[in-house]
Scaffold this motif. Sequence first.
Motif, PDB file in Angstrom:
ATOM      1  N   TRP A 134       0.818  -1.190   0.000  1.00  0.00           N
ATOM      2  CA  TRP A 134       0.000   0.000   0.000  1.00  0.00           C
ATOM      3  C   TRP A 134       0.867   1.261   0.000  1.00  0.00           C
ATOM      4  O   TRP A 134       0.598   2.232  -0.689  1.00  0.00           O
ATOM      5  N   ASN A 136       3.844   1.620  -1.121  1.00  0.00           N
ATOM      6  CA  ASN A 136       4.492   1.841  -2.414  1.00  0.00           C
ATOM      7  C   ASN A 136       3.395   1.948  -3.452  1.00  0.00           C
ATOM      8  O   ASN A 136       2.215   2.037  -3.126  1.00  0.00           O
ATOM      9  N   HIS A 139      -0.172  -1.135  -4.865  1.00  0.00           N
ATOM     10  CA  HIS A 139      -1.458  -1.713  -4.493  1.00  0.00           C
ATOM     11  C   HIS A 139      -2.327  -2.015  -5.695  1.00  0.00           C
ATOM     12  O   HIS A 139      -3.247  -2.771  -5.604  1.00  0.00           O
ATOM     13  N   ARG A 140      -1.962  -1.418  -6.777  1.00  0.00           N
ATOM     14  CA  ARG A 140      -2.663  -1.799  -7.998  1.00  0.00           C
ATOM     15  C   ARG A 140      -2.624  -3.332  -8.088  1.00  0.00           C
ATOM     16  O   ARG A 140      -3.599  -3.979  -8.386  1.00  0.00           O
ATOM     17  N   ASP A 143      -4.473  -5.087  -4.966  1.00  0.00           N
ATOM     18  CA  ASP A 143      -5.921  -5.000  -4.943  1.00  0.00           C
ATOM     19  C   ASP A 143      -6.580  -5.897  -5.973  1.00  0.00           C
ATOM     20  O   ASP A 143      -7.802  -6.013  -6.000  1.00  0.00           O
ATOM     21  N   PHE A 174     -13.071   1.861  -8.528  1.00  0.00           N
ATOM     22  CA  PHE A 174     -12.003   2.273  -7.620  1.00  0.00           C
ATOM     23  C   PHE A 174     -12.551   2.447  -6.207  1.00  0.00           C
ATOM     24  O   PHE A 174     -11.991   1.946  -5.230  1.00  0.00           O
ATOM     25  N   GLN A 178     -11.382   0.139  -3.099  1.00  0.00           N
ATOM     26  CA  GLN A 178     -10.618   0.747  -2.015  1.00  0.00           C
ATOM     27  C   GLN A 178     -11.372   0.784  -0.700  1.00  0.00           C
ATOM     28  O   GLN A 178     -10.781   0.728   0.373  1.00  0.00           O
TER      29      GLN A 178
ATOM     30  N   ILE B 183     -10.448   4.923   1.003  1.00  0.00           N
ATOM     31  CA  ILE B 183     -10.605   5.427  -0.365  1.00  0.00           C
ATOM     32  C   ILE B 183      -9.750   6.669  -0.582  1.00  0.00           C
ATOM     33  O   ILE B 183      -9.051   6.804  -1.585  1.00  0.00           O
ATOM     34  N   ARG B 185      -7.122   7.541   1.029  1.00  0.00           N
ATOM     35  CA  ARG B 185      -5.729   7.156   1.054  1.00  0.00           C
ATOM     36  C   ARG B 185      -5.282   6.583  -0.297  1.00  0.00           C
ATOM     37  O   ARG B 185      -4.265   6.963  -0.855  1.00  0.00           O
ATOM     38  N   GLU B 189      -2.740   8.164  -3.359  1.00  0.00           N
ATOM     39  CA  GLU B 189      -1.626   7.419  -3.904  1.00  0.00           C
ATOM     40  C   GLU B 189      -1.689   7.375  -5.419  1.00  0.00           C
ATOM     41  O   GLU B 189      -0.706   7.589  -6.106  1.00  0.00           O
ATOM     42  N   ARG B 190      -2.870   7.055  -5.893  1.00  0.00           N
ATOM     43  CA  ARG B 190      -2.973   6.807  -7.323  1.00  0.00           C
ATOM     44  C   ARG B 190      -2.990   8.091  -8.127  1.00  0.00           C
ATOM     45  O   ARG B 190      -2.295   8.230  -9.111  1.00  0.00           O
TER      46      ARG B 190
END
Lengths: 224, 224, 224, 224
Positions: A134, A136, A139-140, A143, A174, A178, B183, B185, B189-190
């Motif tokens: 997470w 870094n 998480h793509r 997840d 998304f 998430q 979400i 968070r 990140e993304r």
Amino acid sequence: MASQPPSKSTAKRRAPAQARARQTRELILEAAIQLLEKRGLRAFSTNRLATAAGFSVGTIYQYFENKQEILDALARHERDRRLVRMTEALTMRVHEAHGRKLTLRDRIRIVVRTELHAFDGRQRARKILFDLAWRNDQHRDMDRPVTTLAAMLAAGEVADDAEGVVQLSSIDAFILTQAVAGIIRAGLERDEHMLVTPEFEDALVELVAGFVDTRRRAQGQHKP
Amino acid sequence: MASQPPSKSTAKRRAPAQARARQTRELILEAAIQLLEKRGLRAFSTNRLATAAGFSVGTIYQYFENKQEILDALARHERDRRLVRMTEALTMRVHEAHGRKLTLRDRIRIVVRTELHAFDGRQRARKILFDLAWRNDQHRDMDRPVTTLAAMLAAGEVADDAEGVVQLSSIDAFILTQAVAGIIRAGLERDEHMLVTPEFEDALVELVAGFVDTRRRAQGQHKP
Amino acid sequence: MASQPPSKSTAKRRAPAQARARQTRELILEAAIQLLEKRGLRAFSTNRLATAAGFSVGTIYQYFENKQEILDALARHERDRRLVRMTEALTMRVHEAHGRKLTLRDRIRIVVRTELHAFDGRQRARKILFDLAWRNDQHRDMDRPVTTLAAMLAAGEVADDAEGVVQLSSIDAFILTQAVAGIIRAGLERDEHMLVTPEFEDALVELVAGFVDTRRRAQGQHKP
Amino acid sequence: MASQPPSKSTAKRRAPAQARARQTRELILEAAIQLLEKRGLRAFSTNRLATAAGFSVGTIYQYFENKQEILDALARHERDRRLVRMTEALTMRVHEAHGRKLTLRDRIRIVVRTELHAFDGRQRARKILFDLAWRNDQHRDMDRPVTTLAAMLAAGEVADDAEGVVQLSSIDAFILTQAVAGIIRAGLERDEHMLVTPEFEDALVELVAGFVDTRRRAQGQHKP
DNA sequence: AATGAATGAGCCTTCATTCAT
DNA sequence: AATGAATGAAGGCTCATTCAT
């Protein structure tokens, strides 16, 4: 071909060498999870890992570029495990229910439950890896299991369902993904046991289903 | 004067009674966020912080027990900032809308929007602090802003609403809180910009509202 | 080979099985005494030791848990050296004197002289180690050589002696042991050369013998 | 002269200023012993002392050149205290016993007992100071109280005694002094309570008396 | 392939001392 | 006289990584 002769034919020993190498690699990874589980991330040093694995540091570096790569491999490993579990769970239940149709809620529950139980055993290690991923950009990857649900819904796989197709935008996906991930992460942190509680599962299912319903209603021309 | 026993120096560390001291403390904290923002947590060492702040390490330790305390102070700072923002947002809008009633959805939107915008600027630092708090037991503190929403709903503050009271169990509150936090968070990140998109806000509001609706329907005997 | 679990690495720290390792350890210890001798305890830092030993700090810590352990090893080393010396001295002289009997006073003199000469060379280092051991609970260990005397007397090993057995209580033994140790320590400090003077030796022997005589007289009903 | 006028005559305020200064100095020293007693040497830092004393570090440095000087002052203080005690003890007892003569053994016992009890209360602080003095070259100073005994004996102060004069060489005096000091130091370390035991006192007296007797017998032509 | 001794930059923290106020 | 904020060298220790064997 030609793999038997036990001579010093270095070129030929490829296969057995590879087998051993694979085994060594796995031994290292197994030791790594155990170390993570028992001592936590801060105690997870390459030297300690080497000792725990029964190899020398040098050997570790023969199989992994650096420390991070080990952690990455571990995380990938865990993710794959979850992915497999989830796929199994989905197909298995669909199979079991032959004849009967699985409602959307059923499917949601399967996904949610599988996720919630993914962290049984080695919880500490799993949490650490989850966190690391997470923190870094990875998480793509992590997840992906949860994403399955969204993908499934968005792709209209439940089209044969009496409830009709649901279209989820990428933002919707998304959000859903998430939300689940965040909740699990927090639950892991606060109280692992809470996670496998029926009430917890119900609430999570409700959250997802509630959102999907909203979307369906918005899309739904057949249900005024 | 000197012979009177001093005020027992409230344990912590020198209470910065002096103007200069207060200023120094703030300079350190400011430098700390900047450092976190620019270089990340791994580069956040006390020595580097000292250099960045324009003081010597010793000075840092005159104001903070240890490194962790700096991070804690930063986190608390951020949390307070969010709390204030949220409170302001809620009261302000209620005020603006005098005469008119704010629907539950209105209130949800206010909370959600405020949260979403709380991370404008210094996002990296904020994410790090958010994470740090999350990893320790301090999320109870960090989540307080979001918890406000749940509390508000659970407390029946919107009772005068045509929509009726909603009762949320503590698990429900946890789920809602963590969904939002998770979400945000992940969004941080993304893609930070995604966060302030109207579609994103809508989806998030829908998620929360959907869940609350479900609960209301379950409870609601008077509205079939 | 690598896949067999390693010998559990006896906790302490790497058991220096290798010749090189053993050598390194000794080089470190040797450098340590020299450093102690030349620069004193205050200058005895791990970094300085590393430099002096020609290794890097890390190497030091590959062989010793922490700084104290180095000091302990040194102290043990010195104590063993003294113990060996004393044992040698006692047996050698008993051997030399074959036929003749060694009087109690003879034995006392042997012990005293051996102790007095034990601090030849590296006196500063020795004093420091002696002190260090003293300050911790380790003097039980450090005093062992001197304790030998008391034990010998108390155990009635000189029973065949015309002078009869002497019984020393544990307090008596303590007093005797510490008197000798204290005197040597102070002598070391004030003037190392004084220690190896015949007059000094005589006086010390007299002190011990005088005390023992007193005890014997008190016990001796058979020899008025 | 001219010390009353409460004006701003800076030059005249000498006396009261000095009085205050003396007081401040004493407050610092008192705080120092307490700190030493309560927290040990390692926690004895100038900053902590300042806090404990209710002054600021700067003030400390107004009264003492550096940290060591404080410790020295403390040690001197303690030594003087012991010296006074011993002198008092000797003269008092001599006084009490008017008519009767104090034997040599009586006197020895007085000295020994006084020394043994010198460490009642604030034992930790006293031990630390004792040690410190011992480690530096200052035990010449610290030993002075014990030296008194040797001096007394050597100087023939007990000449009127029926037992005759005893001549002790400087080496003898050194041995006697250091034996006592060493034993006390060790006792302090191992078990403070042992020190005030009657058996312990007896043994110590015996040690000293035994030695002195030996010397007397060696010198004694009049007592065969 | 495997070893493991060696490296050394870097970490957090302490504390005696100074000096402008 | 007194203050106390600031200093910064130094301390003990860790650990990812290298490389000769």
